[in-house]
Design an enzyme around this catalytic site. Structure first.
Site, short mmCIF file in Angstrom:
data_model
loop_
_atom_site.label_atom_id
_atom_site.label_comp_id
_atom_site.label_asym_id
_atom_site.label_seq_id
_atom_site.Cartn_x
_atom_site.Cartn_y
_atom_site.Cartn_z
N SER A 172 4.69 -2.53 -0.80
CA SER A 172 4.21 -3.62 -1.95
C SER A 172 5.20 -3.77 -2.91
CB SER A 172 2.93 -3.08 -2.66
OG SER A 172 1.77 -3.29 -1.99
N LYS A 205 6.18 -7.20 -3.47
CA LYS A 205 5.78 -7.99 -4.77
C LYS A 205 6.78 -8.40 -5.91
CE LYS A 205 0.87 -6.37 -4.44
NZ LYS A 205 0.72 -5.87 -3.24
N TYR A 209 -5.36 -5.35 -9.21
CA TYR A 209 -4.08 -5.46 -7.91
C TYR A 209 -4.83 -5.90 -6.74
CZ TYR A 209 -0.55 -3.12 -5.30
OH TYR A 209 0.69 -2.80 -4.73
#
Length: 237
Positions: free
Chosen positions: A46, A49, A168
């Site tokens: 992640s 991101k 999230y």
């Protein structure tokens, strides 16, 4: 590493652009007992991101994308976004109070989750998204182009109104499609040509070439009692 909280670590200290100290400790793979090496490769998961956010802000700086533009300009299925709201008898779907924006995607306040909430999980499961896509990988091991997946996501209920709460979820994946459509370039190519190349990030890819696969570290999860368990290999991403 000695306490068994992680199989291995690579650490580095840099000062004024120079490496002052570095070290590799433990193992890159517990089962094969492969030692951790200074040039080991780790899946950033992640943290992609953050890279996607940099890509979007490059386009903002160049005037090719605006923070308060509606996401629906790039992904039309979000134009009729609805929000799942609990009622005494179950749920109702209400229209989004305002259009979801690029700013909402950047701040994870777009109302997009990973579809785990009880009110929307069946919708996500039917669309092959959320947990049905595979915890942890979601899109990384899929052949479908990101914008095709995000077009499908746009028809699903939101978990909250845009700007209402921090959640999230898929916001950065949606942002990746926005970057593709605003730039006219596939996201992996944008990353390579506009971010990784200029920054000389020579060991960062969407999918590393076979020639460096042997440098990838194994992925482990931690059980409630603190034991390390090898996670599914997933894609070489």
């Amino acid at each position: 590493v000695d306490a068994g909280r992680t199989p291995g670590v690579v650490a580095i200290i840099a000062r004024r652009g120079r490496v002052a100290w570095s070290g590799a400790f433990g193992l890159a793979d517990l089962e094969s007992r492969r030692p951790m090496a200074p040039d080991a490769l780790f899946r950033i998961a992640s943290q992609s991101k953050a890279v996607t956010s940099v890509a979007a802000m490059i386009l903002v700086e160049e005037g090719r994308l605006r923070l308060d533009e509606p996401v629906a300009r790039y992904i039309p299925s979000f134009a009729e976004a609805r929000v799942a709201v609990a009622t005494d008898s179950g749920r109702v779907l209400v229209p989004a109070a305002r259009p979801m924006t690029v700013r909402d995607l950047l701040t994870q306040t777009a109302g997009l989750s990973y579809g785990t909430e009880s009110l929307i999980q069946a919708d996500y499961r039917a669309a092959g998204l959320g947990p049905a896509a595979g915890y942890g990988w979601y899109l990384a091991d899929k052949a479908e182009p990101v914008c095709a997946t995000m077009d499908r996501l746009g028809a699903l209920p939101l978990a909250a109104q845009p700007e209402e709460v921090w959640i999230y979820g898929y916001a950065s994946d949606v942002l990746g499609c926005v970057v593709e459509r605003a730039s006219g370039m596939p996201l992996d190519r944008f990353f390579q040509e506009r971010i990784f190349g200029p920054l000389r990030m020579r060991d960062t890819w969407f999918f590393p070439p076979d020639s460096v696969g042997g440098r990838l570290t194994a992925v482990y999860s931690v059980t409630p009692d603190g034991a390390l368990v090898r996670a599914p290999a997933g894609p070489m991403g």
